[in-house]
Motif scaffolding. Structure first.
Motif, mmCIF file in Angstrom:
data_model
loop_
_atom_site.group_PDB
_atom_site.id
_atom_site.type_symbol
_atom_site.label_atom_id
_atom_site.label_comp_id
_atom_site.label_asym_id
_atom_site.label_seq_id
_atom_site.Cartn_x
_atom_site.Cartn_y
_atom_site.Cartn_z
ATOM 1 N N LEU A 232 1.285 -1.137 -0.721
ATOM 2 C CA LEU A 232 0.251 0.178 0.327
ATOM 3 C C LEU A 232 1.088 1.006 0.214
ATOM 4 O O LEU A 232 0.398 2.495 -0.012
ATOM 5 C CB LEU A 232 -1.073 -0.329 1.196
ATOM 6 N N ASP A 233 2.526 1.119 0.096
ATOM 7 C CA ASP A 233 2.810 2.726 -0.186
ATOM 8 C C ASP A 233 2.907 3.661 1.335
ATOM 9 O O ASP A 233 2.325 4.211 0.888
ATOM 10 C CB ASP A 233 3.375 3.289 -1.254
ATOM 11 N N CYS A 234 3.057 2.434 2.447
ATOM 12 C CA CYS A 234 2.310 3.685 3.420
ATOM 13 C C CYS A 234 2.976 3.226 4.778
ATOM 14 O O CYS A 234 3.953 1.846 4.677
ATOM 15 C CB CYS A 234 1.089 3.274 3.988
ATOM 16 N N LYS A 235 3.033 3.799 5.420
ATOM 17 C CA LYS A 235 4.271 3.739 6.532
ATOM 18 C C LYS A 235 3.123 3.103 8.055
ATOM 19 O O LYS A 235 3.237 1.826 9.307
ATOM 20 C CB LYS A 235 4.806 4.984 7.696
ATOM 21 N N LEU A 236 1.527 3.486 7.874
ATOM 22 C CA LEU A 236 0.658 3.638 8.726
ATOM 23 C C LEU A 236 -0.643 2.604 8.121
ATOM 24 O O LEU A 236 -0.747 3.201 7.032
ATOM 25 C CB LEU A 236 0.016 4.977 9.787
ATOM 26 N N ILE A 237 -1.430 1.449 9.085
ATOM 27 C CA ILE A 237 -2.519 1.501 7.750
ATOM 28 C C ILE A 237 -3.428 1.166 8.651
ATOM 29 O O ILE A 237 -3.489 1.634 10.302
ATOM 30 C CB ILE A 237 -3.050 -0.820 7.507
ATOM 31 N N GLU A 238 -5.157 1.340 8.007
ATOM 32 C CA GLU A 238 -6.775 1.729 8.983
ATOM 33 C C GLU A 238 -6.873 0.130 8.250
ATOM 34 O O GLU A 238 -7.001 0.330 6.657
ATOM 35 C CB GLU A 238 -7.026 3.121 8.430
ATOM 36 N N VAL A 239 -8.012 -0.709 9.374
ATOM 37 C CA VAL A 239 -9.073 -1.316 8.789
ATOM 38 C C VAL A 239 -10.429 -0.569 9.020
ATOM 39 O O VAL A 239 -10.444 -0.164 9.729
ATOM 40 C CB VAL A 239 -8.414 -2.282 9.550
ATOM 41 N N VAL A 240 -10.494 -0.524 7.714
ATOM 42 C CA VAL A 240 -12.262 0.030 7.664
ATOM 43 C C VAL A 240 -13.610 -1.496 7.299
ATOM 44 O O VAL A 240 -12.932 -2.506 6.236
ATOM 45 C CB VAL A 240 -12.464 0.270 6.436
ATOM 46 N N SER A 241 -14.103 -2.034 8.518
ATOM 47 C CA SER A 241 -15.073 -2.787 8.728
ATOM 48 C C SER A 241 -16.009 -2.880 7.727
ATOM 49 O O SER A 241 -16.714 -1.746 7.143
ATOM 50 C CB SER A 241 -14.871 -3.154 9.913
ATOM 51 N N LEU A 242 -16.128 -3.720 7.378
ATOM 52 C CA LEU A 242 -17.743 -3.763 6.480
ATOM 53 C C LEU A 242 -18.336 -4.947 6.379
ATOM 54 O O LEU A 242 -18.978 -3.894 7.780
ATOM 55 C CB LEU A 242 -16.811 -4.630 4.633
ATOM 56 N N GLN A 243 -18.773 -5.297 5.526
ATOM 57 C CA GLN A 243 -20.245 -6.421 6.424
ATOM 58 C C GLN A 243 -19.910 -7.983 6.072
ATOM 59 O O GLN A 243 -18.667 -8.508 5.684
ATOM 60 C CB GLN A 243 -21.230 -6.362 5.371
ATOM 61 N N GLU A 244 -20.484 -9.289 7.608
ATOM 62 C CA GLU A 244 -19.629 -10.013 7.324
ATOM 63 C C GLU A 244 -18.540 -10.674 6.790
ATOM 64 O O GLU A 244 -18.057 -11.732 6.484
ATOM 65 C CB GLU A 244 -21.309 -11.199 6.169
ATOM 66 N N GLY A 245 -17.561 -10.557 8.160
ATOM 67 C CA GLY A 245 -15.862 -10.527 8.298
ATOM 68 C C GLY A 245 -15.491 -9.980 7.112
ATOM 69 O O GLY A 245 -14.628 -10.192 7.043
ATOM 70 N N TRP A 246 -15.648 -9.115 6.488
ATOM 71 C CA TRP A 246 -14.638 -8.580 5.460
ATOM 72 C C TRP A 246 -14.668 -7.500 5.681
ATOM 73 O O TRP A 246 -14.732 -6.208 6.473
ATOM 74 C CB TRP A 246 -16.022 -8.129 3.534
ATOM 75 N N ILE A 247 -12.901 -7.035 5.366
ATOM 76 C CA ILE A 247 -12.506 -5.256 5.797
ATOM 77 C C ILE A 247 -11.751 -4.723 4.512
ATOM 78 O O ILE A 247 -11.715 -5.695 3.665
ATOM 79 C CB ILE A 247 -11.822 -5.894 6.685
ATOM 80 N N LEU A 248 -11.888 -3.679 4.609
ATOM 81 C CA LEU A 248 -10.839 -2.512 3.530
ATOM 82 C C LEU A 248 -9.831 -2.709 4.803
ATOM 83 O O LEU A 248 -9.619 -1.761 5.387
ATOM 84 C CB LEU A 248 -11.368 -1.421 3.194
ATOM 85 N N ILE A 249 -8.316 -2.655 3.972
ATOM 86 C CA ILE A 249 -7.113 -2.167 4.802
ATOM 87 C C ILE A 249 -6.543 -1.030 3.844
ATOM 88 O O ILE A 249 -6.202 -1.353 2.448
ATOM 89 C CB ILE A 249 -5.851 -3.477 4.782
ATOM 90 N N ILE A 250 -6.719 0.214 4.424
ATOM 91 C CA ILE A 250 -5.960 1.733 3.344
ATOM 92 C C ILE A 250 -5.143 2.277 3.808
ATOM 93 O O ILE A 250 -4.981 1.777 5.704
ATOM 94 C CB ILE A 250 -7.711 2.274 3.505
ATOM 95 N N ASP A 251 -4.814 3.135 3.591
ATOM 96 C CA ASP A 251 -3.119 4.214 3.995
ATOM 97 C C ASP A 251 -3.325 5.257 5.875
ATOM 98 O O ASP A 251 -4.315 5.705 4.678
ATOM 99 C CB ASP A 251 -2.126 4.987 3.431
ATOM 100 N N GLU A 252 -3.367 4.720 6.738
ATOM 101 C CA GLU A 252 -4.006 5.947 7.674
ATOM 102 C C GLU A 252 -4.108 6.965 7.008
ATOM 103 O O GLU A 252 -4.904 7.842 6.991
ATOM 104 C CB GLU A 252 -3.921 5.306 8.940
ATOM 105 N N GLU A 253 -2.366 7.453 6.828
ATOM 106 C CA GLU A 253 -2.793 8.846 6.674
ATOM 107 C C GLU A 253 -2.422 9.275 5.324
ATOM 108 O O GLU A 253 -2.031 10.350 4.330
ATOM 109 C CB GLU A 253 -0.952 9.161 6.754
#
Length: 94
Positions: free
Chosen positions: A33-54
């Motif tokens: 993701l070319d980042c130093k920190l990740i953020e986890v965004v909860s979606l539905q039914e156990g799925w997540i998006l992993i994104i660059d927190e900054e």
């Protein structure tokens, strides 16, 4: 099954699996993701998006595909996703 969605991607999701076959490591996610920190965004039914927190602070571009998916799952949230993301079941992040 997990998917990599680059910011400028216009086609279907790109299959993406953890290097060790079981779960993503932080180092692997930082690199992908070319980042130093990740953020986890909860979606539905156990799925997540992993994104660059900054990502927004660093001026990354809006990821139209990830934002569209996010808004379908959470139509009451008026936010957007930037940068490359990984869409996966939550058990792949430990």
């Amino acid at each position: 099954m997990s998917y990599y969605i680059p910011v400028n991607h216009k086609g279907p999701y790109i299959d993406c699996e953890p290097a060790n076959g079981t779960n993503f490591t932080l180092e692997e996610l930082y690199k992908k993701l070319d980042c130093k920190l990740i953020e986890v965004v909860s979606l539905q039914e156990g799925w997540i998006l992993i994104i660059d927190e900054e990502g927004k602070l660093n001026g990354k571009k809006i990821n139209d595909i990830a934002t569209s998916y996010f808004r379908k799952v959470k139509p009451y949230v008026h936010d957007f996703i930037v940068g490359d993301v990984i869409l996966c079941p939550s058990n792949l992040l430990q």
